[in-house]
Write a protein that holds these residues in place. Structure first.
Motif, PDB file in Angstrom:
ATOM      1  N   PRO A   7     -16.449 -16.427 -34.248  1.00 49.80           N
ATOM      2  CA  PRO A   7     -16.067 -15.940 -32.923  1.00 49.80           C
ATOM      3  C   PRO A   7     -16.181 -14.426 -32.833  1.00 49.80           C
ATOM      4  CG  PRO A   7     -14.134 -16.560 -34.187  1.00 49.80           C
ATOM      5  CD  PRO A   7     -15.313 -17.003 -34.969  1.00 49.80           C
ATOM      6  N   ARG A   8     -16.569 -13.966 -31.650  1.00 47.98           N
ATOM      7  CA  ARG A   8     -16.700 -12.533 -31.397  1.00 47.98           C
ATOM      8  C   ARG A   8     -15.713 -12.102 -30.328  1.00 47.98           C
ATOM      9  NH1 ARG A   8     -23.059 -13.166 -30.304  1.00 47.98           N
ATOM     10  NH2 ARG A   8     -22.117 -14.780 -29.032  1.00 47.98           N
ATOM     11  N   ARG A   9     -15.545 -10.799 -30.228  1.00 46.63           N
ATOM     12  CA  ARG A   9     -14.725 -10.196 -29.174  1.00 46.63           C
ATOM     13  C   ARG A   9     -15.681  -9.624 -28.137  1.00 46.63           C
ATOM     14  NH1 ARG A   9     -12.099  -6.518 -33.697  1.00 46.63           N
ATOM     15  NH2 ARG A   9     -14.343  -6.465 -34.085  1.00 46.63           N
ATOM     16  N   VAL A  10     -15.577 -10.116 -26.901  1.00 43.76           N
ATOM     17  CA  VAL A  10     -16.592  -9.839 -25.875  1.00 43.76           C
ATOM     18  C   VAL A  10     -15.928  -9.319 -24.605  1.00 43.76           C
ATOM     19  CG1 VAL A  10     -18.473 -10.826 -24.506  1.00 43.76           C
ATOM     20  CG2 VAL A  10     -18.000 -11.730 -26.803  1.00 43.76           C
ATOM     21  N   LEU A  11     -16.516  -8.292 -24.014  1.00 47.83           N
ATOM     22  CA  LEU A  11     -16.111  -7.829 -22.682  1.00 47.83           C
ATOM     23  C   LEU A  11     -17.304  -7.980 -21.746  1.00 47.83           C
ATOM     24  CD1 LEU A  11     -14.075  -4.656 -21.747  1.00 47.83           C
ATOM     25  CD2 LEU A  11     -16.099  -5.287 -20.442  1.00 47.83           C
ATOM     26  N   VAL A  12     -17.088  -8.628 -20.601  1.00 50.17           N
ATOM     27  CA  VAL A  12     -18.140  -8.848 -19.600  1.00 50.17           C
ATOM     28  C   VAL A  12     -17.723  -8.180 -18.300  1.00 50.17           C
ATOM     29  CG1 VAL A  12     -19.471 -10.550 -18.299  1.00 50.17           C
ATOM     30  CG2 VAL A  12     -18.744 -11.070 -20.641  1.00 50.17           C
ATOM     31  N   THR A  13     -18.551  -7.277 -17.768  1.00 51.61           N
ATOM     32  CA  THR A  13     -18.268  -6.696 -16.460  1.00 51.61           C
ATOM     33  C   THR A  13     -18.908  -7.543 -15.368  1.00 51.61           C
ATOM     34  OG1 THR A  13     -20.228  -5.248 -16.345  1.00 51.61           O
ATOM     35  CG2 THR A  13     -18.277  -4.393 -17.504  1.00 51.61           C
ATOM     36  N   GLY A  14     -18.366  -7.450 -14.166  1.00 54.22           N
ATOM     37  CA  GLY A  14     -18.876  -8.269 -13.068  1.00 54.22           C
ATOM     38  C   GLY A  14     -18.727  -9.739 -13.370  1.00 54.22           C
TER      39      GLY A  14
END
Length: 266
Positions: A7-14
């Protein structure tokens, strides 16, 4: 059997709608920890994901997102600069305010995201920047000057960062899809109604939807590909320009001629 990806740590904009929402859902389904961000005060997010309001034109909002990521995740593995707006129009129909808005959102939004998180990724010695551009960043149809210029800038930003950050163990990808079904047309500014109508028809008439594009993008990110062209039309346009330039030039001129004829008849 394929090994289960870590698992990864992800930030998604919009991430409240369209491709951003589809990407957030794909990352979450993969088992990643996802922070979904958007300008909306609140939004539905996939199971296991969190939400934070983020205006990508605000340095303060980006700083708050970084603080949230550090506190909740302890770091970040993937930053997806997806948020953006649609734009189109003939050059004499687009005012200075239009250009400022498009470049502020579509270019400086991604730039500020990278500026905010690159120090964290350098500290880690790892990470992945995923900048969502467009096929319009690689091929440049007429009457789309502001959108073409902005997306071409995102492609250039991404390539420059690729060479700058690889020695730090940081990967970079740039996503360049052609038209696909999404709500992006809702962000058209109305500066040139004739071209807005054309863009809306192309978006709504595509056979591909955001979910299909997102699935292909996440697979390509997993493979750490730099240039991600997730659909046939994007690849065809790119390689026509590269390998069959006279044909490409004729196609672009034909588009310009059609726009001229429509304007003359209006």
């Amino acid at each position: 059997m394929q090994p289960t990806p870590s698992p990864r740590r992800v930030l998604v904009t919009g991430g409240a709608s369209g491709l951003g929402a589809a990407l957030a859902a794909r990352f979450a389904a993969r088992g990643d920890r996802v922070l979904v961000t958007d300008v909306a005060p609140q939004a539905d997010v996939p199971a296991g994901a969190a939400y934070q309001r983020l205006d990508i034109t605000s340095e303060d909002d980006w700083a708050a997102a970084r603080d949230r990521v550090r506190a909740a995740f302890g770091g970040l593995d993937v930053l997806v600069n997806n948020a953006g707006i649609a734009a189109g129009g003939r050059i004499d129909r687009l005012g200075a305010d239009h250009w400022r808005r498009v470049l502020d959102v579509n270019v400086l939004g991604a730039v500020t995201g990278c500026r905010t998180f690159v120090p964290m990724l350098k500290e880690q010695g790892s990470g992945h920047l995923v900048n969502v551009a467009s096929a319009a960043g690689l091929v440049h149809p007429p009457a789309m000057t502001s959108y073409d210029a902005g997306k071409a800038a995102v492609v250039a930003l991404s390539e420059s960062l690729r060479w700058e950050l690889t020695p730090w163990g940081i990967d970079v990808s740039v996503v360049c899809p052609s038209f696909f079904r999404t709500n992006l047309a809702a962000s058209l500014g109305g500066d040139d109604p004739m071209m807005d109508t054309v863009a809306t028809r192309l978006i709504e008439g595509s056979k591909l939807g955001a979910d299909e594009i997102a699935e292909r993008v996440v697979r390509a990110v997993d493979a750490k590909r730099f240039l991600i062209m997730p659909d046939r039309n994007a690849r065809l346009a790119f390689w026509t320009k590269r390998l069959a330039r006279p044909l490409y030039d004729r196609q672009m001129l034909r588009m310009g001629t059609r726009i001229h004829a429509a304007e003359q008849q209006a």
